[in-house]
Scaffold this active site. Sequence first.
Site, PDB file in Angstrom:
ATOM      1  N   CYS A  79       0.833  -1.212   0.000  1.00 31.56           N
ATOM      2  CA  CYS A  79       0.000   0.000   0.000  1.00 31.56           C
ATOM      3  C   CYS A  79       0.862   1.254   0.000  1.00 31.56           C
ATOM      4  CB  CYS A  79      -0.908   0.002   1.232  1.00 31.56           C
ATOM      5  SG  CYS A  79      -1.916   1.499   1.354  1.00 31.56           S
ATOM      6  N   ARG A  82      -0.049   4.726   3.037  1.00 35.18           N
ATOM      7  CA  ARG A  82       0.018   4.464   4.480  1.00 35.18           C
ATOM      8  C   ARG A  82       0.303   5.672   5.360  1.00 35.18           C
ATOM      9  NH1 ARG A  82       4.073  -0.457   4.654  1.00 35.18           N
ATOM     10  NH2 ARG A  82       4.486  -0.003   2.460  1.00 35.18           N
ATOM     11  N   TRP A 237      -9.127   5.907  -0.353  1.00 40.29           N
ATOM     12  CA  TRP A 237      -9.677   6.555  -1.543  1.00 40.29           C
ATOM     13  C   TRP A 237      -8.842   6.122  -2.733  1.00 40.29           C
ATOM     14  CZ3 TRP A 237      -8.106   9.678   2.694  1.00 40.29           C
ATOM     15  CH2 TRP A 237      -6.788  10.123   2.636  1.00 40.29           C
ATOM     16  N   GLU A 242      -5.397   3.779 -10.685  1.00 36.55           N
ATOM     17  CA  GLU A 242      -5.990   2.455 -10.439  1.00 36.55           C
ATOM     18  C   GLU A 242      -7.163   2.204 -11.380  1.00 36.55           C
ATOM     19  OE1 GLU A 242      -6.404   3.308  -5.919  1.00 36.55           O
ATOM     20  OE2 GLU A 242      -6.201   1.128  -6.126  1.00 36.55           O
TER      21      GLU A 242
END
Length: 369
Positions: A79, A82, A237, A242
């Site tokens: 991720c 973070r 979000w 993506e």
Amino acid sequence: MTEVHAVTLALLPPRREGVELDAAHEFLEQFHAETNPAYPLRRRLRRVRAEIDRTGTYVHTEAEVAFGARVAWRNAARCIGRLYWHGLNVRDRRAVHTPVAVADECAAHLRACTRGGRIRSTITVFAPDRPGRPGPRIRGDQLIRYAGHTERAIALGWQPPDPPGRFDVLPLLIGTGDGEPEVHELPRDVVLEVPLVHPEFDWFADLRLRWHAVPVISNMPLSIGGVTYPAAPFNGWYVGTEIGARNLADAGRYDLLPVVADRMGLDRGSERTLWRDRAVIELVRAVQHSFDVAGVTMSDHHEEARRFLKHIAKEERAGRSCPADWSWIVPPISGGLTPVFHRYYDEPNSDIRPAYLPPTDTLRGHPGR
Ligand code: ARG
């Protein structure tokens, strides 16, 4: 029992359904070291040990669950987002077991995190697995997914819209233990969607593309101190890439680059014209622009990369390493234009806890990034 059996049993690791004491200890030590609760670690350990002896497991305090969920995020090597791990909004719903109640709380999660577009990172923690009593499970990788792999839902009695579209929101599939999952439709009003338009290309709106505002990962069990919470959906979000550079662009997903390129009048005769590269940039621009126009939180890969480096620096100052998986951190377009490309990271370790565990189920949607 024959001798052979006895030997075989002795060699097998003890098959324990219950919580490993060491895992509980390690977590409670970390919780106390990082948060300094008002009561002594010794006392908490003594009580937890007795509880595990008696019941095979133990019940986390609310503060332990919240800390565990946040640190599991901090530990998520794939991720990039973070930096805000500490602000995760934790909805403690450990009393919720039944599929219908889980479905209701998933809808409530979406209301609580979407807020008309001011998206808030949120997790809802449902009942854990206990010896002899498995917790609920959400089948499918996100709470909101568009029709693609609908056969399973249809087999379970779901009626797809007629005619079927490309952006039909799938129902939730919620199970307990190994039983067949139940089908629960999400109320329409909890699913915020953004119609996609382009800042310059008027024809873009004619493609009638859309995407949902919030990605809520729903099939990664949360593991805290030896306890597994199989249903613990969490959201952040979106980063524009993506959707624009993967969901809409991948050949195995919506495969829209040829469509966009043709509308742009690009020469698809050869890869060397870079028609894909030019089309993907416009797709990502459209996604970002549309979310901005709709007032829905979205970041871009440049901003998110900067935040991630800030996060690593903060973790270093706190004396912690920050494991990261380069191939997931680097964005799918313009990698080398972002600072996260130009360095290496601490090696991820799959034993790290608390953690969001790899998906156990990918019935709906696509597995992976
Ligand atoms: N990449 C996934 C998707 O497009 C979502 C993964 C989580 N993303 C996030 N920004 N929290 O659906």
